[in-house]
Design a protein around this motif. Structure first.
Motif, mmCIF file in Angstrom:
data_model
loop_
_atom_site.group_PDB
_atom_site.id
_atom_site.type_symbol
_atom_site.label_atom_id
_atom_site.label_comp_id
_atom_site.label_asym_id
_atom_site.label_seq_id
_atom_site.Cartn_x
_atom_site.Cartn_y
_atom_site.Cartn_z
ATOM 1 N N ASP A 158 31.996 44.888 -83.698
ATOM 2 C CA ASP A 158 32.459 44.221 -84.913
ATOM 3 C C ASP A 158 33.528 43.189 -84.585
ATOM 4 O O ASP A 158 34.226 43.291 -83.574
ATOM 5 N N ALA A 159 33.675 42.242 -85.477
ATOM 6 C CA ALA A 159 34.760 41.266 -85.364
ATOM 7 C C ALA A 159 36.092 41.992 -85.590
ATOM 8 O O ALA A 159 36.133 43.065 -86.215
ATOM 9 N N PRO A 160 37.208 41.432 -85.082
ATOM 10 C CA PRO A 160 38.515 42.051 -85.345
ATOM 11 C C PRO A 160 38.733 42.232 -86.848
ATOM 12 O O PRO A 160 38.187 41.472 -87.664
ATOM 13 N N GLU A 161 39.510 43.225 -87.193
ATOM 14 C CA GLU A 161 39.750 43.521 -88.608
ATOM 15 C C GLU A 161 40.275 42.285 -89.343
ATOM 16 O O GLU A 161 41.189 41.600 -88.877
ATOM 17 N N GLY A 162 39.674 41.993 -90.464
ATOM 18 C CA GLY A 162 40.084 40.838 -91.265
ATOM 19 C C GLY A 162 39.410 39.530 -90.880
ATOM 20 O O GLY A 162 39.582 38.525 -91.562
ATOM 21 N N PHE A 163 38.658 39.551 -89.796
ATOM 22 C CA PHE A 163 37.983 38.337 -89.344
ATOM 23 C C PHE A 163 36.604 38.238 -89.989
ATOM 24 O O PHE A 163 35.920 39.234 -90.170
ATOM 25 N N ARG A 164 36.200 37.031 -90.247
ATOM 26 C CA ARG A 164 34.837 36.774 -90.666
ATOM 27 C C ARG A 164 33.988 36.584 -89.404
ATOM 28 O O ARG A 164 34.509 36.416 -88.312
ATOM 29 N N ASP A 165 32.670 36.606 -89.618
ATOM 30 C CA ASP A 165 31.739 36.340 -88.525
ATOM 31 C C ASP A 165 31.025 35.029 -88.835
ATOM 32 O O ASP A 165 30.389 34.887 -89.889
ATOM 33 N N THR A 166 31.122 34.086 -87.913
ATOM 34 C CA THR A 166 30.565 32.747 -88.148
ATOM 35 C C THR A 166 29.076 32.795 -88.441
ATOM 36 O O THR A 166 28.589 32.114 -89.353
ATOM 37 N N PHE A 167 28.341 33.593 -87.693
ATOM 38 C CA PHE A 167 26.890 33.604 -87.880
ATOM 39 C C PHE A 167 26.495 34.269 -89.201
ATOM 40 O O PHE A 167 25.505 33.883 -89.825
ATOM 41 N N ARG B 123 32.121 25.494 -93.376
ATOM 42 C CA ARG B 123 33.187 25.992 -92.493
ATOM 43 C C ARG B 123 32.587 26.626 -91.248
ATOM 44 O O ARG B 123 33.069 26.417 -90.127
ATOM 45 N N GLU C 120 33.093 25.691 -87.300
ATOM 46 C CA GLU C 120 33.512 26.665 -86.279
ATOM 47 C C GLU C 120 32.576 26.617 -85.075
ATOM 48 O O GLU C 120 33.024 26.647 -83.922
#
Lengths: 80, 151
Positions: B107-116, B129, B133
């Motif tokens: 998973d992405a770091p907590e609070g991060f969105r995933d670009t894909f 956005r 990125e």
């Protein structure tokens, strides 16, 4: 998410791939973080200028956010 | 003289069969040769069996190429994520840039969105956005590495 400094307010962080993260604030590109092979994080501003090397991701995020502070709201400028 | 305005289109599709390095090289060689002749630039990613492509160039040329790309049997389920006019190119140095990118291990770091994930959100500003990125990532990874000229 942990509390952020004022400069981190409103910043959207996204993971592009493992170890590469891009920050934006209200649609504006702020900078990016690139994790190195030794586990440290290089932080860059919106002009791709390095603003520091950090052991932790949170510190790198703060550095990117603070490299481009948010505009001071008009009401605060008027009280100065 | 009227000039065809610049536009960009971003689309995603699914490969109909696995693409190895040889197949990708063939695709890129063909793409670069065609794009060079048509004043097109862009970027191609292949990740987890899916293509994400960004094309930039004259608006009418892009529309024509998209019709051709849609008929290519090497992929299916083509979906346009973004199409908009642009003032300047983001991939002006690449007739078709390519950089390997893998699927994250966790998973992405907590609070991060995933670009894909955001690319396929369907929300225009979120997609824009996410494209930016990807563009940042690509330009960083390809910095100082010239594109192979079309053969």
């Amino acid at each position: 998410m942990t509390a952020m400094s004022r400069s981190g307010t409103g910043v959207t962080w996204a993971r592009v791939e493992d170890g590469f993260h891009v920050g934006s604030r209200r649609g504006e590109f702020l900078g990016y973080i690139d994790r190195q092979s030794d586990g440290t994080f290089l932080a860059f501003d919106s002009f791709s200028r390095m603003v520091g090397r950090f052991r932790g991701l949170t510190a790198a995020m703060s550095a990117v956010s603070e490299a481009t502070p948010p505009e001071t709201p008009l009401e605060l400028r008027q009280t100065r | 003289m009227t000039q065809d305005a610049l536009a960009t289109v971003v689309y995603t599709s699914t490969a109909t069969q696995p693409f190895d390095s040889s197949a990708l090289s063939d695709l890129l060689r063909q793409s670069r040769a065609n794009n060079s002749a048509a004043d097109l630039t862009g970027m191609l990613l292949y990740r987890g069996g899916r293509f994400i492509q960004v094309l930039e160039g004259p608006s009418t040329v892009i529309d024509g190429l998209m019709a051709t790309i849609g008929r290519d049997s090497r992929h299916a389920d083509m979906r346009v994520l973004l199409r908009e006019p642009i003032a300047e190119r983001s991939f002006g140095d690449w007739t078709m840039g390519y950089e390997p990118i893998g699927v994250p291990a966790g998973d992405a770091p907590e609070g991060f969105r995933d670009t894909f994930d955001d690319l396929e959100s369907g929300d225009e500003s979120t997609v824009a956005r996410a494209v930016r990125e990807l563009t940042v990532w690509f330009r960083v990874r390809r910095q100082g590495v010239p594109e192979t000229p079309p053969s």
